[in-house]
Write a protein that holds these residues in place. Structure first.
Motif, PDB file in Angstrom:
ATOM      1  N   PRO A 119     -11.390 -11.092  -0.320  1.00  0.00           N
ATOM      2  CA  PRO A 119     -11.830 -10.084  -1.293  1.00  0.00           C
ATOM      3  C   PRO A 119     -13.268 -10.318  -1.742  1.00  0.00           C
ATOM      4  CG  PRO A 119     -10.526 -11.760  -2.390  1.00  0.00           C
ATOM      5  CD  PRO A 119     -10.454 -12.070  -0.910  1.00  0.00           C
ATOM      6  N   GLN A 120     -13.908  -9.254  -2.180  1.00  0.00           N
ATOM      7  CA  GLN A 120     -15.220  -9.370  -2.791  1.00  0.00           C
ATOM      8  C   GLN A 120     -15.058  -9.987  -4.180  1.00  0.00           C
ATOM      9  OE1 GLN A 120     -17.092  -5.605  -3.568  1.00  0.00           O
ATOM     10  NE2 GLN A 120     -18.958  -6.523  -4.386  1.00  0.00           N
ATOM     11  N   PRO A 162      -6.494   1.587  -6.602  1.00  0.00           N
ATOM     12  CA  PRO A 162      -7.186   2.324  -7.660  1.00  0.00           C
ATOM     13  C   PRO A 162      -6.255   3.049  -8.620  1.00  0.00           C
ATOM     14  CG  PRO A 162      -7.501   3.363  -5.503  1.00  0.00           C
ATOM     15  CD  PRO A 162      -6.882   2.035  -5.258  1.00  0.00           C
ATOM     16  N   ARG A 211      -8.028  -3.676  -8.779  1.00  0.00           N
ATOM     17  CA  ARG A 211      -8.478  -2.296  -8.997  1.00  0.00           C
ATOM     18  C   ARG A 211      -9.129  -1.727  -7.737  1.00  0.00           C
ATOM     19  NH1 ARG A 211      -6.249   0.894 -11.551  1.00  0.00           N
ATOM     20  NH2 ARG A 211      -6.382  -0.232 -13.548  1.00  0.00           N
ATOM     21  N   ASP A 212      -9.887  -2.566  -7.009  1.00  0.00           N
ATOM     22  CA  ASP A 212     -10.531  -2.109  -5.777  1.00  0.00           C
ATOM     23  C   ASP A 212      -9.505  -1.709  -4.723  1.00  0.00           C
ATOM     24  OD1 ASP A 212     -13.000  -2.584  -6.907  1.00  0.00           O
ATOM     25  OD2 ASP A 212     -13.311  -4.515  -5.900  1.00  0.00           O
ATOM     26  N   TYR A 213      -8.456  -2.505  -4.596  1.00  0.00           N
ATOM     27  CA  TYR A 213      -7.466  -2.254  -3.550  1.00  0.00           C
ATOM     28  C   TYR A 213      -6.424  -1.222  -3.956  1.00  0.00           C
ATOM     29  CZ  TYR A 213      -8.973  -5.863  -0.271  1.00  0.00           C
ATOM     30  OH  TYR A 213      -9.696  -6.593   0.658  1.00  0.00           O
ATOM     31  N   SER A 227       0.810  -1.201   0.000  1.00  0.00           N
ATOM     32  CA  SER A 227       0.000   0.000   0.000  1.00  0.00           C
ATOM     33  C   SER A 227       0.855   1.267   0.000  1.00  0.00           C
ATOM     34  CB  SER A 227      -0.939   0.007   1.204  1.00  0.00           C
ATOM     35  OG  SER A 227      -0.208  -0.096   2.404  1.00  0.00           O
ATOM     36  N   GLN A 234     -13.180  -2.955 -17.456  1.00  0.00           N
ATOM     37  CA  GLN A 234     -13.056  -1.674 -16.757  1.00  0.00           C
ATOM     38  C   GLN A 234     -11.904  -1.629 -15.762  1.00  0.00           C
ATOM     39  OE1 GLN A 234     -17.020  -1.724 -15.049  1.00  0.00           O
ATOM     40  NE2 GLN A 234     -16.230  -2.288 -13.043  1.00  0.00           N
ATOM     41  N   ALA A 235     -11.424  -2.776 -15.296  1.00  0.00           N
ATOM     42  CA  ALA A 235     -10.333  -2.789 -14.322  1.00  0.00           C
ATOM     43  C   ALA A 235      -8.954  -2.772 -14.975  1.00  0.00           C
ATOM     44  CB  ALA A 235     -10.447  -4.011 -13.414  1.00  0.00           C
ATOM     45  N   ARG A 281     -16.383 -10.175  -7.787  1.00  0.00           N
ATOM     46  CA  ARG A 281     -17.229  -9.586  -8.821  1.00  0.00           C
ATOM     47  C   ARG A 281     -16.545  -9.758 -10.170  1.00  0.00           C
ATOM     48  NH1 ARG A 281     -16.033  -4.247 -10.296  1.00  0.00           N
ATOM     49  NH2 ARG A 281     -14.317  -3.296  -9.109  1.00  0.00           N
ATOM     50  N   CYS A 321     -10.648  -7.242 -10.892  1.00  0.00           N
ATOM     51  CA  CYS A 321     -11.548  -6.365 -10.135  1.00  0.00           C
ATOM     52  C   CYS A 321     -10.987  -6.087  -8.740  1.00  0.00           C
ATOM     53  CB  CYS A 321     -12.927  -6.998 -10.022  1.00  0.00           C
ATOM     54  SG  CYS A 321     -13.817  -7.137 -11.589  1.00  0.00           S
ATOM     55  N   CYS A 322     -10.468  -7.110  -8.112  1.00  0.00           N
ATOM     56  CA  CYS A 322      -9.945  -6.967  -6.757  1.00  0.00           C
ATOM     57  C   CYS A 322      -8.716  -6.053  -6.733  1.00  0.00           C
ATOM     58  CB  CYS A 322      -9.591  -8.342  -6.197  1.00  0.00           C
ATOM     59  SG  CYS A 322      -9.000  -8.303  -4.503  1.00  0.00           S
TER      60      CYS A 322
END
Length: 356
Positions: A167-168, A49, A45-47, A16, A69-70, A170, A42-43
């Motif tokens: 992770p979520q 950005p 990109r979520d973590y 991070s 999109q990611a 999607r 997706c994950c």
């Protein structure tokens, strides 16, 4: 600082702290497997950005990731790219242009791990144990032993090396609005409140269910729940089977038009139910959120089933991948129409009245 000191320092710093890490996802072939890996993109990109995220893929599966999109980049390779010095050299040059720092090998074989190595990424995360095939265990320098069996779950487990847990899931399957508009127009031409899509095709003969059983299922769906069934197809042989299903359906099913992968996904998105063997469109259905029933004989739903959807398997064609690929559909024939209809009843939450 020696290379080893630099690597140890990198491992000690939380990811991070990086402003914009540059990730490469490596999942080459098989349409279904590419779809099942989309949650990794997706994950990330979520973590992260602000990360730069690329995906290296072979041409067959490219439509399932192109435009996602990611992703910032999709690097498309021709099948067999790794079998010639020229192919390897060109791939290396293409990947190096993106300056990837972290490669994530979600496939676990030589070509997927080689892509990560050629990219120049200093961290190359892959599998250990039975999911580390061929030379991947030597080409990846961080290895995760997965706990989960399903392709989606174990691919996401690779992200534990980045400090990502739970992770979520999607998908965000990339669909063009023009494809969606066409699909909705076609759906509106079917004058029933419910539409089921039946997909009789499969890449292996051992994955095929019988045409007359699909037709009987279409009749049951119409009689019990008011569905009209649409039978989709890809190859010439699949069209012949689809036409047989329509012929046997007593007017409860029609033949779908010719579709591309993306128009097929858009069409599935408009439907109310999807029934198929283990093949790419099955996983499209899950990704677009359509209720799905998967029929399994030569593969395991625990590994590649419709994610968190219904799967049927009564027998398994055991043996090597080569054997299962060339086997008959004996294990699929163990699934009767009554088994599929029972799952349909469960999905509609209506009890079946049986004689005493």
């Amino acid at each position: 600082m020696t290379p080893r000191d630099w690597y140890d320092a990198l491992m000690a710093n939380p990811l991070s702290d990086l402003v914009a890490p540059r990730f490469l996802i490596s999942r080459m072939s098989a349409i279904g497997d590419a779809i099942l890996t989309l949650p990794v993109a997706c994950c990330l990109r979520d973590y992260f950005p602000d990360a730069y995220i690329g995906w290296v893929v072979e041409s067959k599966a490219a439509p399932m990731v192109r435009g996602h999109q990611a992703l910032d980049a999709v690097i498309e390779l021709q099948r067999g790219w790794f079998t010639s010095p020229r192919g390897v050299s060109e791939t290396r040059a293409t990947l190096r242009d993106h300056q990837f720092e972290i490669a994530i090998d979600c496939q676990g074989n030589t070509k997927s791990a080689l892509a990560g190595k050629l990219s120049g990424a200093s961290r190359r995360i892959g599998f250990s144990g039975k999911h580390a095939g061929e030379l991947s265990r030597f080409l990846n320098n961080e290895r995760i032993t997965p706990v989960f069996h399903h392709i989606t779950d174990r691919s996401l487990e690779l992200l534990t090396a980045l400090g990502i847990h739970h992770p979520q899931v999607r998908w965000a399957l990339p669909l063009d609005e023009a494809d969606r508009k066409w699909a909705q127009g076609f759906r509106n031409s079917i004058r029933t409140s419910r539409v089921a899509i039946l997909n009789p095709g499969g890449t292996w003969p051992s994955k095929l269910w019988e045409a007359d059983r699909f037709a009987s299922t279409a009749r049951y769906l119409a009689d019990r729940y008011g569905y009209h069934s649409l039978v989709v197809w890809g190859s010439f042989d699949e069209r012949l089977m689809a036409e047989e299903i329509v012929s046997l359906s007593q007017g409860t099913a029609t033949l779908a038009p010719n579709t591309s992968l993306t128009t097929l996904a858009a069409l599935i998105e408009t439907s109310d139910l999807f029934i198929s063997g283990d093949t790419g469109p099955l996983h499209m259905s899950v990704a677009v959120g359509t209720p799905t029933i998967g029929l399994y004989g030569a593969t395991r739903p625990g590994d590649s089933g419709p994610y968190e959807q219904s799967a049927l398997q009564l027998q398994y064609e055991a043996g090597s991948r080569r054997h299962r690929r060339q086997a008959s559909n004996r294990a699929m024939r163990a699934i009767g129409v009554e088994h599929v209809c029972a799952v349909i009843d469960d999905m509609h939450q209506l009890p079946v009245v049986r004689a005493a």
